[in-house]
Scaffold this motif. Structure first.
Motif, PDB file in Angstrom:
ATOM      1  N   LYS A 192       0.850  -1.192   0.000  1.00  0.00           N
ATOM      2  CA  LYS A 192       0.000   0.000   0.000  1.00  0.00           C
ATOM      3  C   LYS A 192       0.884   1.240   0.000  1.00  0.00           C
ATOM      4  N   MET A 193       0.572   2.200  -0.887  1.00  0.00           N
ATOM      5  CA  MET A 193       1.323   3.452  -0.957  1.00  0.00           C
ATOM      6  C   MET A 193       0.343   4.616  -0.807  1.00  0.00           C
ATOM      7  N   PRO A 194       0.500   5.439   0.237  1.00  0.00           N
ATOM      8  CA  PRO A 194      -0.400   6.590   0.407  1.00  0.00           C
ATOM      9  C   PRO A 194      -0.194   7.621  -0.702  1.00  0.00           C
ATOM     10  N   VAL A 195      -1.284   8.113  -1.252  1.00  0.00           N
ATOM     11  CA  VAL A 195      -1.274   9.188  -2.243  1.00  0.00           C
ATOM     12  C   VAL A 195      -2.414  10.134  -1.875  1.00  0.00           C
ATOM     13  N   PRO A 196      -2.392  11.361  -2.395  1.00  0.00           N
ATOM     14  CA  PRO A 196      -3.473  12.290  -2.055  1.00  0.00           C
ATOM     15  C   PRO A 196      -4.851  11.700  -2.354  1.00  0.00           C
ATOM     16  N   GLY A 197      -5.707  11.670  -1.356  1.00  0.00           N
ATOM     17  CA  GLY A 197      -7.074  11.200  -1.536  1.00  0.00           C
ATOM     18  C   GLY A 197      -7.283   9.721  -1.319  1.00  0.00           C
ATOM     19  N   GLY A 198      -6.216   8.965  -0.987  1.00  0.00           N
ATOM     20  CA  GLY A 198      -6.401   7.527  -0.790  1.00  0.00           C
ATOM     21  C   GLY A 198      -5.089   6.769  -0.836  1.00  0.00           C
ATOM     22  N   ASP A 199      -5.156   5.526  -1.308  1.00  0.00           N
ATOM     23  CA  ASP A 199      -3.975   4.662  -1.359  1.00  0.00           C
ATOM     24  C   ASP A 199      -3.907   3.936  -2.698  1.00  0.00           C
ATOM     25  N   LEU A 200      -2.671   3.718  -3.162  1.00  0.00           N
ATOM     26  CA  LEU A 200      -2.429   2.765  -4.243  1.00  0.00           C
ATOM     27  C   LEU A 200      -2.192   1.411  -3.586  1.00  0.00           C
ATOM     28  N   VAL A 201      -2.949   0.406  -4.004  1.00  0.00           N
ATOM     29  CA  VAL A 201      -2.921  -0.887  -3.327  1.00  0.00           C
ATOM     30  C   VAL A 201      -2.526  -1.977  -4.320  1.00  0.00           C
ATOM     31  N   VAL A 202      -1.513  -2.766  -3.933  1.00  0.00           N
ATOM     32  CA  VAL A 202      -1.067  -3.910  -4.729  1.00  0.00           C
ATOM     33  C   VAL A 202      -1.685  -5.167  -4.138  1.00  0.00           C
ATOM     34  N   VAL A 203      -2.349  -5.945  -4.981  1.00  0.00           N
ATOM     35  CA  VAL A 203      -2.966  -7.201  -4.550  1.00  0.00           C
ATOM     36  C   VAL A 203      -2.386  -8.328  -5.386  1.00  0.00           C
ATOM     37  N   ASP A 204      -1.912  -9.384  -4.731  1.00  0.00           N
ATOM     38  CA  ASP A 204      -1.385 -10.556  -5.436  1.00  0.00           C
ATOM     39  C   ASP A 204      -2.131 -11.787  -4.939  1.00  0.00           C
ATOM     40  N   ASN A 205      -2.984 -12.333  -5.795  1.00  0.00           N
ATOM     41  CA  ASN A 205      -3.757 -13.516  -5.445  1.00  0.00           C
ATOM     42  C   ASN A 205      -3.201 -14.783  -6.084  1.00  0.00           C
ATOM     43  N   GLY A 206      -1.907 -14.771  -6.390  1.00  0.00           N
ATOM     44  CA  GLY A 206      -1.283 -15.955  -6.974  1.00  0.00           C
ATOM     45  C   GLY A 206      -1.883 -16.296  -8.322  1.00  0.00           C
ATOM     46  N   GLU A 207      -2.292 -17.559  -8.484  1.00  0.00           N
ATOM     47  CA  GLU A 207      -2.833 -18.000  -9.767  1.00  0.00           C
ATOM     48  C   GLU A 207      -4.147 -17.319 -10.112  1.00  0.00           C
ATOM     49  N   TRP A 208      -4.778 -16.669  -9.142  1.00  0.00           N
ATOM     50  CA  TRP A 208      -6.047 -15.997  -9.399  1.00  0.00           C
ATOM     51  C   TRP A 208      -5.846 -14.578  -9.908  1.00  0.00           C
ATOM     52  N   GLY A 209      -4.602 -14.147 -10.061  1.00  0.00           N
ATOM     53  CA  GLY A 209      -4.353 -12.848 -10.655  1.00  0.00           C
ATOM     54  C   GLY A 209      -3.783 -11.851  -9.668  1.00  0.00           C
ATOM     55  N   ALA A 210      -3.324 -10.735 -10.196  1.00  0.00           N
ATOM     56  CA  ALA A 210      -2.748  -9.668  -9.389  1.00  0.00           C
ATOM     57  C   ALA A 210      -3.145  -8.340 -10.007  1.00  0.00           C
ATOM     58  N   SER A 211      -3.046  -7.279  -9.199  1.00  0.00           N
ATOM     59  CA  SER A 211      -3.521  -5.994  -9.706  1.00  0.00           C
ATOM     60  C   SER A 211      -2.967  -4.842  -8.879  1.00  0.00           C
ATOM     61  N   LEU A 212      -3.084  -3.652  -9.472  1.00  0.00           N
ATOM     62  CA  LEU A 212      -2.804  -2.398  -8.785  1.00  0.00           C
ATOM     63  C   LEU A 212      -4.053  -1.540  -8.913  1.00  0.00           C
ATOM     64  N   SER A 213      -4.533  -1.036  -7.802  1.00  0.00           N
ATOM     65  CA  SER A 213      -5.746  -0.216  -7.839  1.00  0.00           C
ATOM     66  C   SER A 213      -5.595   0.990  -6.921  1.00  0.00           C
ATOM     67  N   PHE A 214      -6.451   1.983  -7.150  1.00  0.00           N
ATOM     68  CA  PHE A 214      -6.525   3.155  -6.276  1.00  0.00           C
ATOM     69  C   PHE A 214      -7.755   3.005  -5.397  1.00  0.00           C
TER      70      PHE A 214
END
Length: 556
Positions: A429-451
């Motif tokens: 998780k990386m704090p940015v103005p207005g919220g966080d950038l969040v890295v999710v790694d679910n292994g074989e079920w996929g991974a993502s970066l979201s705000f």
């Protein structure tokens, strides 16, 4: 004659009696065996602790020695009926590699097959009889593992003897079987020239107006699975396409698979209508010169796309021999954003053999920052100077040119800087103005970066595996791994928010291999550890270099 004294004779007699009670020992495993029973005992000893269906290297070597004996085949056939399943399996495995087996032994071999002995089905291909070939084809169609198993090998060994039975199945008189075209086509393709006699019959089935469309389609798919061996079917398939439009898609696929001269134009139409994808570019590259007519569309992909599609397009242009692409490939060789493209362009320029590429290749061979690109450029220069062409791709090279293997030859077993193996990813998780950038790694079920805003709906930014998220010279950079069965690479993505508040990810720099982690250095560079064994340092302007280990390891 010398007489032995009574006392000595008594001692000798007692010694002989003792020896008679001892087991007869075979030669030590690994030694040459010259007697059938000794060979069998050595094979049994080599198999201790293995499963019945397994073969050890020692067993294979001993079986080959065994087969040199004059009476080996008859005695092995007799062993197939042994009550000891281990001995019967040894015989089955040895018969698989016999040079020839007399047809009179077919009934015994069939009884062994009915008994379920492993390896034995391949022995059918060693019997020079039509009945053995028929049984081999039957086993092929029954096998769930075909066409990559012993039954397939038996049919391949049977050669022309198996063709009538293959064609009989292709008629689908009792309905087409599941996987039929794949099984039959692959085995025919591996037969090579012996399979040529099947082509007129398969074309005849496809062109028969009284044959159901499904049967015709299976015959066409069988030709496709034969690959270039069936190239002579091309003209008949082109003629058939004009009056059986329902089969047009299957015929086009077959024309590509058999490397018909019409294949390039077909792939070009597909690319123009549906856009670029890895599968189409892979198939095109495998066509070699037969794919030349797709060159204009592939050149558009090289100039229009980015990332891995650019890489695959550059490779394909060299493989199909499309020389009008030379100026664009020279530019691709110098593209600072995509090192994988640099490697692909160097090889393609070497394949195209155009002297105008020499200055650019000389620069790359001497001054490119990445050693594998320098090696590819030097290799290309060697081909330009000697005039010796690159080796063509073969039937088994389907994945040999795809982007997953751009630098496969140069891949190292260990990292340039072993200390970088300890790099870990950034916090999730990386704090940015207005919220966080969040890295999710679910292994074989996929991974993502979201705000994730402080309040409101989450926004997806990038659906890839993020190995590190860094603040880098006033920007946010995501270190992304791109892994699949076709691709093993990575990239550095700039993560930015537009004026309307929407977050975006844009590719900034491609990486040679999939990244394992990254960390900022004290001098402001980003150290990226790569799965291919090289580490990379990137500065704020995107310039990349292979690090000096002594200097780098002290700064981690």
């Amino acid at each position: 004659m010398r007489w032995i004294r009574c006392g000595a004779a008594k001692q000798l007699l007692m010694l002989l009696i003792a020896l008679m009670g001892m087991p007869v020992m075979a030669a030590e495993p690994g030694q040459a065996c010259r007697v059938f029973d000794d060979c069998i005992r050595q094979i049994e000893a080599s198999r201790v602790g293995t499963s019945p269906a397994a073969q050890t290297q020692e067993q294979i070597a001993l079986s080959h020695q065994l087969l040199q004996l004059d009476d080996a085949v008859p005695r092995l056939v007799e062993m197939l009926g042994d009550a000891d399943i281990g001995k019967a399996t040894i015989a089955a495995a040895a018969l698989r590699d016999a040079n020839a087996i007399d047809p009179r032994y077919l009934p015994a071999i069939e009884r062994g097959l009915d008994r379920g002995l492993p390896w034995l089905v391949a022995a059918l291909g060693r019997i020079p009889s039509d009945e053995a070939a028929r049984r081999a084809v039957d086993e092929l169609m029954r096998s769930p593992d075909a066409p990559l198993d012993q039954a397939s090998y038996a049919v391949e060994l049977s050669g022309k003897r198996a063709i009538p039975y293959i064609i009989d199945i292709a008629h689908c008189r009792s309905g087409c079987q599941s996987g039929q075209a794949y099984k039959l086509g692959e085995v025919l393709g591996r037969m090579g020239p012996e399979a040529m006699s099947a082509i007129p019959s398969l074309v005849g089935i496809a062109g028969d107006p009284w044959v159901p469309q499904a049967t015709a389609g299976e015959a066409i798919a069988t030709l496709a699975n034969m690959g270039p061996v069936a190239q002579s079917a091309g003209p008949a398939l082109i003629a058939l396409r004009s009056h059986r439009l329902a089969l047009a898609q299957g015929i086009d696929a077959a024309l590509i698979a058999i490397h018909s001269p019409a294949a390039g134009a077909i792939v070009g139409r597909v690319l123009a209508a549906h856009g670029a994808d890895y599968t189409s570019l892979r198939r095109l590259g495998l066509l070699g010169p037969a794919g030349y007519d797709a060159g204009p569309e592939v050149l558009k992909i090289l100039l229009r796309e980015e990332g891995e599609l650019q890489v695959s397009a550059a490779q394909a242009l060299g493989l199909i021999g499309y020389r009008p692409a030379v100026p664009a490939l020279i530019d691709a060789l110098k593209n600072e954003a995509n090192v994988r493209l640099n490697g692909a362009a160097a090889e393609s320029l070497g394949r195209l053999g155009d002297a105008s590429a020499r200055p650019a290749l000389q620069w790359a061979a001497q001054a490119h920052w990445f050693p594998p690109v320098r090696a590819r450029a030097a290799e290309a220069l060697s081909h330009l100077s000697s005039g010796v062409p690159y080796a063509p791709l073969g039937r088994d090279d389907e994945f040999g040119f795809v982007s997953a293997h751009i630098f496969a030859r140069e891949q190292r077993q260990s990292s340039t800087c072993s200390a970088s193996r300890t790099l870990t990813g950034s916090p999730s998780k990386m704090p940015v103005p207005g919220g966080d950038l969040v890295v999710v790694d679910n292994g074989e079920w996929g991974a993502s970066l979201s705000f994730q805003p402080a309040g409101g709906q989450d926004q997806m930014i990038l659906e890839q595996r993020i190995t590190s998220l860094q603040r880098f010279h006033g920007q946010i950079v995501a270190v992304v791994a791109i892994d699949s069965y076709l691709i093993s690479s990575g990239g550095l993505y700039m993560i930015k928010r537009s004026d309307d508040g929407v977050w975006h990810a844009s590719l900034w720099r491609m990486l040679p291999w999939s990244p394992q982690g990254a960390r900022l250095q004290r001098n402001g560079e980003l150290l990226v550890a790569l799965g291919g064994g090289y580490d990379v340092l990137v500065d704020g302007k995107g310039n990349m270099r292979v690090p000096d280990c002594a200097a780098t390891s002290t700064r981690i």
